[in-house]
Design an enzyme around this catalytic site. Structure first.
Site, PDB file in Angstrom:
ATOM      1  NE  ARG A  46      -2.603  -1.070   3.613  1.00 33.64           N
ATOM      2  CZ  ARG A  46      -2.590  -2.210   4.311  1.00 33.64           C
ATOM      3  NH1 ARG A  46      -2.998  -3.338   3.738  1.00 33.64           N
ATOM      4  NH2 ARG A  46      -2.193  -2.251   5.573  1.00 33.64           N
ATOM      5  CE  LYS A 136     -14.032  10.882   0.864  1.00 31.56           C
ATOM      6  NZ  LYS A 136     -13.818   9.767  -0.068  1.00 31.56           N
ATOM      7  CD  GLU A 177     -17.624  11.379  -1.674  1.00 35.26           C
ATOM      8  OE1 GLU A 177     -16.744  11.294  -0.809  1.00 35.26           O
ATOM      9  OE2 GLU A 177     -17.631  10.674  -2.697  1.00 35.26           O
ATOM     10  CE  LYS A 219     -15.099  12.634  -4.069  1.00 33.22           C
ATOM     11  NZ  LYS A 219     -13.743  12.169  -3.843  1.00 33.22           N
TER      12      LYS A 219
HETATM   13  P1  13P Z   1     -14.620   7.495  -6.930  1.00 32.22           P
HETATM   14  O1  13P Z   1     -14.164   8.618  -7.856  1.00 32.22           O
HETATM   15  O2  13P Z   1     -13.981   6.175  -7.239  1.00 32.22           O
HETATM   16  O3  13P Z   1     -16.115   7.453  -6.810  1.00 32.22           O
HETATM   17  O4  13P Z   1     -14.043   7.843  -5.488  1.00 32.22           O
HETATM   18  C1  13P Z   1     -14.163   9.114  -5.021  1.00 32.22           C
HETATM   19  C2  13P Z   1     -14.277   9.105  -3.552  1.00 32.22           C
HETATM   20  O5  13P Z   1     -13.493   9.755  -2.868  1.00 32.22           O
HETATM   21  C3  13P Z   1     -15.367   8.364  -2.921  1.00 32.22           C
HETATM   22  O6  13P Z   1     -15.494   8.744  -1.582  1.00 32.22           O
END
Ligand code: 13P
Length: 340
Positions: A46, A136, A177, A219
C-alpha cells in the site's frame, strides 16, 4: 483558523485546470483494488503504491489536492519524507478521510448512514497536526423502491453538517460528499430528483450548523442515468441536468464543486466533466474533479504491483490527470486519449 484562511485553502483545492486525486481507500477498499491485479494488500504494498502516485513528476500541474487514508497520512516516501510534507512541497494540498464508513441505518432496510462522529474532534486535531489541511466525509444515498426516505436524507445531512462544523473549528476545510449512487436501473430524471432533494437537505443542515460555505467544498455525484437503465443519457444531457440541479440547490458562496467518479469509466468521467465546462462559462462555482477510480484504474493496470512497471504506471497517472486538467477548461477531445 479564521474564515479567510479556510476560504483560501478551499480555493486552492479547486484552482483553474487542476483537481483532486482521491487516494483515501480504506484498508478494505484498497484490498479490493489490489485483488483486481492479484496483489496482496500488505502495508508495504500500500505504501509503495501511494509512493508511486505521489512522486509522479509534474503531476502537480493538474492535481491540486490528494485525499489520504489514516495509514497513508502517517507513512513516508522512500527518502523518509512524510507523505503530507512531500505533497505540500509540490504545491499539492493534503487531506484526510476521517469517517468510519457507511453502515446500515437501523430500521431502514437498504439505506445507509455514515458513522464516525464519536471522538471526531480529537481525530481531526491529530490529523491537522500531522499536516492535513482538509477532510472528506462520504454519505451514501441509494435509489430504489421507496428509497431514499426523507429520514435517511436528513440523518446523513445532519452527520455531514456536524462533521463540517468540527472541521472548521479545527481549521480544516470540509469536503462534504453526499453520493447518490448510480447503481440501479433508475432514469436520469429520477437521479435529478433525488440529487436535488439530497442537496436541499444538506445545505439546510449546513446552514443550521453554522458552517461557513466559503470554506467548504462540495463533492457530489453527477446527475446521470442508473447503470442498469436502458436509456443512457448523453454527456450533454448529463451536463444540463447536473448544472440545473446545482443552480437550484448550491449557494454561490461555495467556491468549488469537485465530482466523484462513482463507477463511471475513466473516459466517461472526463467526457462528462468536459461537457459541463465547455457548455457553461457563467457558473458561480468551479466545476472540478475528485476522482478515485477514474484516475487510478489505468495506473493499477499498468503497475500490477511490479517495481519495473512504476514508470509506465506514473505515465498512465500523469496522462489521465492531464486529460482531466483539459476537461477543467472544456478543452478535452477524445483524440487526446491515445496521445500518452
Ligand atoms: P470514486 O471517484 O472512485 O467514486 O471515489 C471518489 C471518492 O473519494 C469516494 O469517496
Amino acid at each position: 483558523m479564521n474564515t479567510n484562511d479556510l476560504a483560501t485553502v478551499a480555493c486552492a483545492m479547486a484552482p483553474a485546470g487542476r483537481g483532486i486525486l482521491a487516494a483515501d481507500e480504506s484498508t478494505g477498499t484498497i484490498k479490493k483494488r489490489f485483488d483486481s491485479i492479484n496483489l496482496e494488500s500488505t502495508e508495504d504494498n500500500r505504501r509503495a503504491y501511494r509512493d508511486l502516485l505521489f512522486t509522479t513528476e509534474g503531476v502537480e500541474e493538474f492535481i491540486s489536492g490528494v485525499i489520504l487514508f489514516d495509514e497513508t497520512l502517517r507513512q513516508k516516501a522512500l527518502d523518509g519524507t512524510p507523505f503530507p510534507k512531500l505533497l505540500k512541497s509540490k504545491g499539492i494540498v493534503p487531506g484526510i478521510k476521517p469517517d468510519k464508513g457507511a453502515k446500515p441505518l437501523a430500521g431502514f432496510p437498504g439505506e445507509l448512514v455514515t458513522e464516525g462522529l464519536d471522538g471526531l474532534r480529537e481525530r481531526l486535531e491529530e490529523y491537522h497536526d500531522l499536516g492535513a489541511q482538509f477532510a472528506k466525509w462520504r454519505a451514501v444515498i441509494t435509489i430504489g423502491d421507496g428509497i431514499p426516505t426523507s429520514f435517511c436524507l436528513d440523518a446523513n445531512a445532519h452527520a455531514l453538517a456536524r462533521y463540517a462544523a468540527l472541521c472548521q473549528e479545527t481549521g480544516l476545510v470540509p469536503i462534504v460528499e453526499p453520493e447518490v449512487l448510480m447503481d440501479g436501473d433508475h432514469t436520469i430524471e429520477r437521479c435529478e430528483e433525488v440529487t436535488t432533494t439530497t442537496l436541499e437537505r444538506l445545505f439546510f443542515a449546513l446552514h443550521e450548523h453554522r458552517v461557513v460555505l466559503e470554506g467548504t467544498v462540495l463533492k457530489p455525484n453527477m446527475v446521470i442515468s442508473g447503470k442498469g437503465c436502458p436509456r443512457q443519457a448523453s454527456a450533454e444531457e448529463i451536463a444540463e441536468a447536473t448544472v440545473r440541479c446545482f443552480r437550484r440547490t448550491v449557494p454561490a458562496a461555495v467556491p468549488g464543486i469537485v465530482f466523484l467518479s462513482g463507477g463511471q469509466s475513466p473516459e466517461e468521467a472526463t467526457v462528462n466533466l468536459n461537457a459541463m465546462n465547455a457548455m457553461y462559462d457563467d457558473l458561480p462555482w468551479e466545476l472540478s474533479f475528485s476522482y478515485g477510480r477514474a484516475l487510478q484504474e489505468p495506473v493499477l493496470k499498468a503497475w500490477k504491483g511490479e517495481v519495473a512497471n512504476v514508470p509506465a504506471a506514473q505515465k498512465a497517472y500523469y496522462h489521465r490527470a492531464k486529460l482531466n486538467g483539459a476537461a477543467r477548461y472544456g478543452k478535452y477531445t477524445p483524440e487526446m486519449e491515445g496521445a500518452a
